[in-house]
Design a protein around this motif. Structure first.
Motif, PDB file in Angstrom:
ATOM      1  N   GLU A   1      13.899  -2.109   5.001  1.00  0.00           N
ATOM      2  CA  GLU A   1      12.536  -1.927   4.491  1.00  0.00           C
ATOM      3  C   GLU A   1      11.928  -3.272   4.088  1.00  0.00           C
ATOM      4  O   GLU A   1      10.758  -3.551   4.393  1.00  0.00           O
ATOM      5  N   GLN A   2      12.698  -4.119   3.417  1.00  0.00           N
ATOM      6  CA  GLN A   2      12.198  -5.426   2.998  1.00  0.00           C
ATOM      7  C   GLN A   2      11.846  -6.289   4.206  1.00  0.00           C
ATOM      8  O   GLN A   2      10.785  -6.908   4.247  1.00  0.00           O
ATOM      9  N   TYR A   3      12.719  -6.308   5.209  1.00  0.00           N
ATOM     10  CA  TYR A   3      12.445  -7.085   6.416  1.00  0.00           C
ATOM     11  C   TYR A   3      11.186  -6.581   7.111  1.00  0.00           C
ATOM     12  O   TYR A   3      10.362  -7.371   7.577  1.00  0.00           O
TER      13      TYR A   3
ATOM     14  N   LYS B   1       8.620  -4.977   5.762  1.00  0.00           N
ATOM     15  CA  LYS B   1       7.444  -5.332   4.959  1.00  0.00           C
ATOM     16  C   LYS B   1       7.035  -6.776   5.195  1.00  0.00           C
ATOM     17  O   LYS B   1       5.848  -7.099   5.204  1.00  0.00           O
ATOM     18  N   GLU B   2       8.041  -7.635   5.387  1.00  0.00           N
ATOM     19  CA  GLU B   2       7.774  -9.056   5.595  1.00  0.00           C
ATOM     20  C   GLU B   2       7.492  -9.396   7.056  1.00  0.00           C
ATOM     21  O   GLU B   2       7.205 -10.546   7.380  1.00  0.00           O
ATOM     22  N   GLY B   3       7.589  -8.403   7.921  1.00  0.00           N
ATOM     23  CA  GLY B   3       7.313  -8.622   9.340  1.00  0.00           C
ATOM     24  C   GLY B   3       8.388  -9.432  10.045  1.00  0.00           C
ATOM     25  O   GLY B   3       8.115 -10.061  11.066  1.00  0.00           O
ATOM     26  N   LYS B   4       9.591  -9.396   9.517  1.00  0.00           N
ATOM     27  CA  LYS B   4      10.700 -10.161  10.088  1.00  0.00           C
ATOM     28  C   LYS B   4      11.538  -9.289  11.014  1.00  0.00           C
ATOM     29  O   LYS B   4      11.574  -8.061  10.874  1.00  0.00           O
TER      30      LYS B   4
END
Length: 96
Positions: free
Chosen positions: A53-55, A57-60
């Motif tokens: 989810e964090q990745y 959100k950061e578009g990574k």
């Protein structure tokens, strides 16, 4: 031992559509979408899901090791019922 075919092509090129048609036409084939597996893991609430989810959100791009682990888990859990796996959405770039 299961066989794996990586279905490659740009976004919107019909990878998923072709995989679906092949699965309908031939017995023993299963389509695995890396994106679907990542979304399912994200929704599971697991530690990996939180990282995904964090990745996102950061578009990574999700780390290749994590995506490979999810694919392997899916193949291992279904290899008794399928002899060929079509994988789309992986690898994400030439580095993997």
């Amino acid at each position: 031992r299961p066989r794996v075919v990586f279905v490659l092509g740009g976004p919107g090129s019909g990878k998923g559509t072709h995989c679906t048609k092949l699965c309908q036409e031939f017995n023993g084939i299963l389509h695995l979408s890396a994106g679907d597996l990542l979304r399912q893991e994200k929704e599971s609430g697991s530690k990996d899901g939180a990282m995904i989810e964090q990745y996102m959100k950061e578009g990574k791009i999700i780390p290749v090791q994590l995506t490979a682990r999810l694919l392997l888990r899916a193949i291992e859990s279904k290899k008794d019922h399928h002899s060929l796996f079509l994988v789309d959405g992986f690898p994400r770039d030439a580095k993997n």
